[in-house]
Enzyme design. Structure first.
Site, PDB file in Angstrom:
ATOM      1  N   GLU A  48     -18.583  -8.746  13.426  1.00 23.17           N
ATOM      2  CA  GLU A  48     -18.563  -9.452  12.149  1.00 23.17           C
ATOM      3  C   GLU A  48     -19.091 -10.859  12.370  1.00 23.17           C
ATOM      4  OE1 GLU A  48     -14.840  -9.359   9.777  1.00 23.17           O
ATOM      5  OE2 GLU A  48     -14.014  -8.321  11.517  1.00 23.17           O
ATOM      6  N   ASP A  59      -7.857 -15.660   6.039  1.00 24.22           N
ATOM      7  CA  ASP A  59      -7.873 -16.074   7.436  1.00 24.22           C
ATOM      8  C   ASP A  59      -6.748 -17.039   7.771  1.00 24.22           C
ATOM      9  OD1 ASP A  59     -10.225 -14.659   8.334  1.00 24.22           O
ATOM     10  OD2 ASP A  59     -11.372 -15.981   7.024  1.00 24.22           O
TER      11      ASP A  59
END
Length: 257
Positions: A48, A59
């Site tokens: 990614e 995140d």
């Protein structure tokens, strides 16, 4: 060969695949380049490439900080795309995916973003803040360009929701191992095993498990329960602590788990 076919072919050669994650521009593209080389040469199947965003809602603090520092250093979307093109050319054995948030894609222009990703050899997208109900155009354009639109299962997803999400997605399903954000440790308990069973029943797509997968022991526990382990925060911490050269041995140890 599309992403799903590629992964299924790889699964005939090894029981568990590896996907890694890095934030483009953190700490620099030069370090990113060396980290990717270490990953590619040690058997990573997918990477990614996160295009930094100011509010990466899925995140945790490590990746949030990486996003903020990359932006502060001046990284631009066009820099990320040019770098991704270089990596896809240099390491054709790796499936590269763009990971970002929808505001980045929207500002760039959805159709242009997907077309450009296809042109440079990307294999798909991970956009965690775009639910399938609001992503019809995205899903259609990705399909037209032969790119995978990765969808998410979470522990709170109902069986019916999982089936619908799987119908919309392609490539693989990203199974979020627990509620919350990336980077916190995930315990393999009975509820998690039951969740993985529900995930498997809902789709024939390969299952990638992320959020809290940090070491060889975590990866070993996924054998027989998932098709791909996703390592994100742990790699960023390792590079911060020991430098890019430490990535190769770390990835090799995970592949041998």
């Amino acid at each position: 060969m599309n992403l799903q076919q590629n992964l299924q072919q790889r699964l005939t050669q090894k029981p568990l695949l590896l996907m890694t994650h890095l934030v483009l521009g953190y700490p620099s593209l030069a370090v990113n380049r060396e980290v990717i080389r270490q990953m590619a040469e040690n058997g990573v199947d997918c990477i990614e490439l996160q295009i930094p965003f100011s509010e990466p809602m899925a995140d945790g603090p490590v990746i949030l900080k990486a996003n903020q520092e990359a932006l502060a250093a001046g990284i631009k979307v066009r820099d990320c795309i040019a770098f991704a093109a270089e990596m896809a050319r240099e390491f054709p054995q790796v499936n590269f995916l763009f990971m970002t948030y929808y505001n980045i894609v929207f500002r760039y222009g959805l159709a242009d973003f997907i077309q450009r990703a296809a042109e440079i050899g990307m294999k798909g997208f991970i956009i965690p803040d775009l639910p399938p109900e609001e992503g019809n155009e995205y899903l259609q354009l990705a399909k037209e360009h032969g790119l995978a639109a990765i969808m998410f299962f979470t522990p709170t997803s109902t069986d019916e929701r999982m089936t619908e999400i799987a119908r919309q997605g392609s490539g693989f399903i990203y199974c979020v191992a627990r509620k919350g954000v990336t980077g916190q440790h995930t315990e393999m308990d009975d509820s998690l095993v039951e969740y993985f069973g529900r995930c498997r029943k809902a789709t024939d797509l390969p299952l990638a498990v992320g959020f809290g997968i940090a070491n060889r022991e975590d990866v070993a526990l996924l054998h027989g329960r998932a098709d791909m382990a996703v390592i994100g925060t742990a790699t960023i911490k390792l590079v911060d602590r020991e430098g890019a050269a430490a990535v190769g041995p770390f990835i090799r140890s995970l592949a041998e788990a």
